[in-house]
Scaffold this motif. Structure first.
Motif, mmCIF file in Angstrom:
data_model
loop_
_atom_site.group_PDB
_atom_site.id
_atom_site.type_symbol
_atom_site.label_atom_id
_atom_site.label_comp_id
_atom_site.label_asym_id
_atom_site.label_seq_id
_atom_site.Cartn_x
_atom_site.Cartn_y
_atom_site.Cartn_z
ATOM 1 N N ASP A 1 -28.751 16.626 -14.582
ATOM 2 C CA ASP A 1 -29.418 17.179 -15.728
ATOM 3 C C ASP A 1 -30.118 18.214 -15.148
ATOM 4 O OD1 ASP A 1 -31.503 15.900 -14.573
ATOM 5 O OD2 ASP A 1 -31.285 14.182 -15.522
ATOM 6 N N SER A 2 -30.756 19.017 -16.203
ATOM 7 C CA SER A 2 -31.840 20.231 -15.944
ATOM 8 C C SER A 2 -32.371 20.777 -17.273
ATOM 9 C CB SER A 2 -30.986 21.292 -15.423
ATOM 10 O OG SER A 2 -30.091 21.936 -16.490
ATOM 11 N N PRO A 3 -33.819 21.065 -17.107
ATOM 12 C CA PRO A 3 -34.305 21.629 -18.114
ATOM 13 C C PRO A 3 -33.421 22.780 -19.061
ATOM 14 C CG PRO A 3 -35.965 21.566 -16.177
ATOM 15 C CD PRO A 3 -34.325 21.457 -15.879
ATOM 16 N N MET B 1 -21.180 4.757 -2.842
ATOM 17 C CA MET B 1 -22.648 4.360 -3.426
ATOM 18 C C MET B 1 -22.619 2.817 -3.677
ATOM 19 S SD MET B 1 -23.821 7.302 -4.460
ATOM 20 C CE MET B 1 -24.916 6.866 -5.840
ATOM 21 N N PRO B 2 -24.101 2.461 -3.530
ATOM 22 C CA PRO B 2 -24.223 1.011 -3.523
ATOM 23 C C PRO B 2 -24.230 0.535 -4.988
ATOM 24 C CG PRO B 2 -26.427 2.160 -3.421
ATOM 25 C CD PRO B 2 -25.113 3.139 -3.279
ATOM 26 N N ILE B 3 -24.060 1.414 -6.199
ATOM 27 C CA ILE B 3 -24.315 1.027 -7.322
ATOM 28 C C ILE B 3 -23.308 1.774 -8.009
ATOM 29 C CG2 ILE B 3 -26.693 0.614 -7.111
ATOM 30 C CD1 ILE B 3 -27.117 3.358 -8.310
ATOM 31 N N THR B 4 -22.978 1.309 -9.391
ATOM 32 C CA THR B 4 -22.225 2.207 -10.284
ATOM 33 C C THR B 4 -23.209 2.943 -11.013
ATOM 34 O OG1 THR B 4 -22.297 0.527 -11.843
ATOM 35 C CG2 THR B 4 -20.298 0.457 -10.530
ATOM 36 N N SER B 5 -22.760 4.074 -12.115
ATOM 37 C CA SER B 5 -23.407 4.918 -12.715
ATOM 38 C C SER B 5 -24.574 4.263 -13.586
ATOM 39 C CB SER B 5 -22.617 5.879 -13.676
ATOM 40 O OG SER B 5 -23.376 6.674 -14.633
ATOM 41 N N PHE B 6 -25.494 4.990 -13.989
ATOM 42 C CA PHE B 6 -26.641 4.310 -14.849
ATOM 43 C C PHE B 6 -26.896 5.391 -16.036
ATOM 44 C CE2 PHE B 6 -28.309 6.158 -10.917
ATOM 45 C CZ PHE B 6 -29.273 7.272 -11.702
ATOM 46 N N GLY B 7 -27.826 4.800 -17.119
ATOM 47 C CA GLY B 7 -28.053 5.804 -18.103
ATOM 48 C C GLY B 7 -28.656 7.200 -18.095
ATOM 49 N N THR B 8 -28.117 8.193 -18.670
ATOM 50 C CA THR B 8 -28.690 9.416 -18.396
ATOM 51 C C THR B 8 -30.056 9.561 -18.845
ATOM 52 O OG1 THR B 8 -28.010 9.854 -21.036
ATOM 53 C CG2 THR B 8 -26.287 10.629 -19.022
ATOM 54 N N GLU B 9 -30.714 8.577 -19.579
ATOM 55 C CA GLU B 9 -32.390 8.563 -19.737
ATOM 56 C C GLU B 9 -32.971 8.543 -18.659
ATOM 57 O OE1 GLU B 9 -31.328 4.478 -20.258
ATOM 58 O OE2 GLU B 9 -30.310 6.349 -20.692
ATOM 59 N N ARG B 10 -32.399 8.005 -17.625
ATOM 60 C CA ARG B 10 -33.092 7.339 -16.123
ATOM 61 C C ARG B 10 -32.944 8.490 -15.031
ATOM 62 N NH1 ARG B 10 -35.184 2.644 -17.046
ATOM 63 N NH2 ARG B 10 -34.182 1.344 -18.807
ATOM 64 N N GLN B 11 -33.620 8.452 -13.942
ATOM 65 C CA GLN B 11 -33.350 9.236 -12.906
ATOM 66 C C GLN B 11 -33.240 8.377 -11.801
ATOM 67 O OE1 GLN B 11 -33.643 12.836 -12.352
ATOM 68 N NE2 GLN B 11 -33.455 12.477 -14.533
ATOM 69 N N ALA B 12 -33.103 6.742 -11.918
ATOM 70 C CA ALA B 12 -32.731 5.803 -10.955
ATOM 71 C C ALA B 12 -32.469 4.704 -12.009
ATOM 72 C CB ALA B 12 -33.904 5.758 -10.150
ATOM 73 N N PRO B 13 -31.656 3.730 -11.188
ATOM 74 C CA PRO B 13 -31.336 2.513 -12.075
ATOM 75 C C PRO B 13 -32.506 1.996 -12.495
ATOM 76 C CG PRO B 13 -29.809 2.766 -9.896
ATOM 77 C CD PRO B 13 -30.903 3.746 -9.800
#
Length: 466
Positions: free
Chosen positions: A136-138, A379-391
């Motif tokens: 994501d980017s400004p 990766m130790p996780i699967t994808s997470f929501g685009t509203e976040r920068q970390a799980p």
């Protein structure tokens, strides 16, 4: 959806050769996929339908005459918006770069693809200056995942991974300075290789120095091998470029893994995995044992090098933004924070971090005297929501806190391949195959052996199946 858009590059070329599909038809199918999904996933920053169709028509004439320029002549593909591309702006996800150009030069990989007749569809999204593990980017917003458009595609080559996953061209090229082709491959259920450093020449030089690699992003290992053939080779503009490889990376691809000594580390000795990810990876490891490999559970023997990586990475970010203090407020807030940290490091800090790299290289060199390959989760996780920068609930917002298995092998410059190996809560899980430096063929061979015995790479994402 046009079924041609989900055909691999290898199969497309076979159909060009038999005159059952044309490059124009394949390009039209890829452009239809872009039209269908772009508004939902935001994978491209630039699309050039007219230019792509004109190049495809030229390729079609060559195939009709039996004179293709190379193994990917007429294959539609995308380019991460980090690579210089003659005639198109390279804005690197930032508002700081003047779109007016002039843009008159190709990066080495782009030049080789152009000379080989590849059809360029457009340029794909990246976080600002490719600095982090989500896209994501400004300047362009967030890029969604083919399995759930409200989840991240990973980064920093997230646009390329999503494009490949949704049939917006079967192949793409990305960059990887700490996992940037492998993180999105894991999140999107696609395949990506970070090759040995220097195998793919890079120009202009990356501010992140010798951490940065380029790599093929595809749906299959076979396509990655063919794409690698085209984009490797010496280029005088890259002071660290390796000599041009002899032979094809597709040679011996189907030779299997029987007798190979494989070390499996579930967490490199310091990570922690989501239970579903760990279960999928452990199941995947049994595939190699059943194929005749000698698999031993073992950690490679180094501590988490994240602090040293931060010195190298944050210093590079500070260099990127040097001279832009007046425009500082317009850049990604997370990038601002690591730039401020990076400005505090000195030469001694940098040399200490480099010493950590060298010690890791010795450790991994010794490891590979006993084991031909190392397998880990990507990766130790699967994808997470685009509203976040970390799980959600994660203790840190830094992207390196949830990517512990990728950046170490940028530090050691080893080849590392991510292949899809299962699902957890309906989202893809990636398996990472790491080899000694210069063992790219072996890494690809192992990946092919896995894909020969599984069908995870053939699964169609939710956005396609509905």
């Amino acid at each position: 959806m046009n079924e041609l858009s989900m055909i691999t590059a290898t199969d497309l070329v076979d159909r060009y050769r038999s005159n059952t599909v044309s490059p124009v038809e394949a390009t039209e199918a890829a452009l239809q996929a872009i039209e269908q999904f772009q508004d939902r996933v935001n994978a491209f920053v630039l699309v050039d339908p007219d230019g792509a169709l004109a190049v495809a028509a030229e390729s079609e004439r060559r195939w009709q005459q039996g004179r293709p320029l190379g193994p990917l002549d007429g294959v539609p593909m995308s380019i991460k918006d980090i690579f210089l591309t003659d005639g198109w702006p390279t804005l690197r996800g930032s508002k700081l770069i003047d779109k007016a150009g002039p843009w008159t030069e190709d990066a080495p990989a782009v030049a080789r693809l152009r000379a080989g007749g590849a059809v360029f569809l457009g340029k794909t999204t990246t976080p600002e200056y490719a600095w982090k593990g989500v896209t994501d980017s400004p300047a362009y917003g967030a890029t969604g995942n083919p399995w759930d458009a409200h989840h991240h595609a990973g980064g920093s080559s997230g646009g390329s991974a999503t494009a490949v996953g949704l049939g917006m061209g079967p192949v793409s090229i990305g960059t990887d300075g700490g996992g940037s082709v492998r993180i999105p491959a894991s999140f999107t259920g696609t395949t990506a290789l970070k090759p040995t450093y220097g195998l793919i020449p890079m120009y202009p030089p990356s501010p992140f120095g010798t951490l940065s690699h380029a790599g093929p992003m595809t749906r299959t290992v076979a396509d990655a091998a063919i794409l690698l053939d085209l984009i490797t080779g010496f280029d005088h503009r890259d002071w660290s470029a390796m000599p041009t490889p002899q032979g094809s990376f597709a040679d011996g691809l189907g030779d299997g893994v029987e007798g190979l000594r494989i070390g499996f580390s579930a967490d490199l000795g310091y990570g922690r995995n989501a239970p579903g990810v760990l279960a999928a990876v452990r199941d995947a490891v049994t595939v190699f044992a059943e194929a005749g490999a000698q698999v031993t559970e073992v950690d490679p023997g180094f501590a988490d090098p994240v602090e040293a990586f931060h010195v190298l990475w944050f210093s590079g970010a500070a260099k990127v933004l040097q001279g832009h203090d007046e425009e500082f407020d317009s850049i990604d807030p997370g990038l601002r924070r690591i730039v401020e940290t990076g400005r505090g490091f000195n030469a001694s800090d940098y040399l200490d971090a480099t010493a950590v790299r060298m010690a890791m290289g010795v450790t991994m060199g010794a490891f590979h005297t006993d084991y031909d390959l190392l397998i880990t989760p990507t990766m130790p996780i699967t994808s997470f929501g685009t509203e976040r920068q970390a799980p959600e609930g994660w203790p840190s917002q830094l992207w390196t806190s949830w990517t512990p298995y990728t950046y170490p092998f940028n530090m050691t410059q080893q080849p590392a391949l991510s292949v899809p190996c299962g699902f957890s809560d309906g989202l893809p899980v990636g398996l990472q195959i790491v080899g000694p430096r210069h063992a790219d063929r072996l890494v690809l061979r192992a990946g092919q052996a896995f894909q020969d015995r599984t069908d995870w790479h053939l699964r169609l994402p939710n956005l396609i199946t509905g």
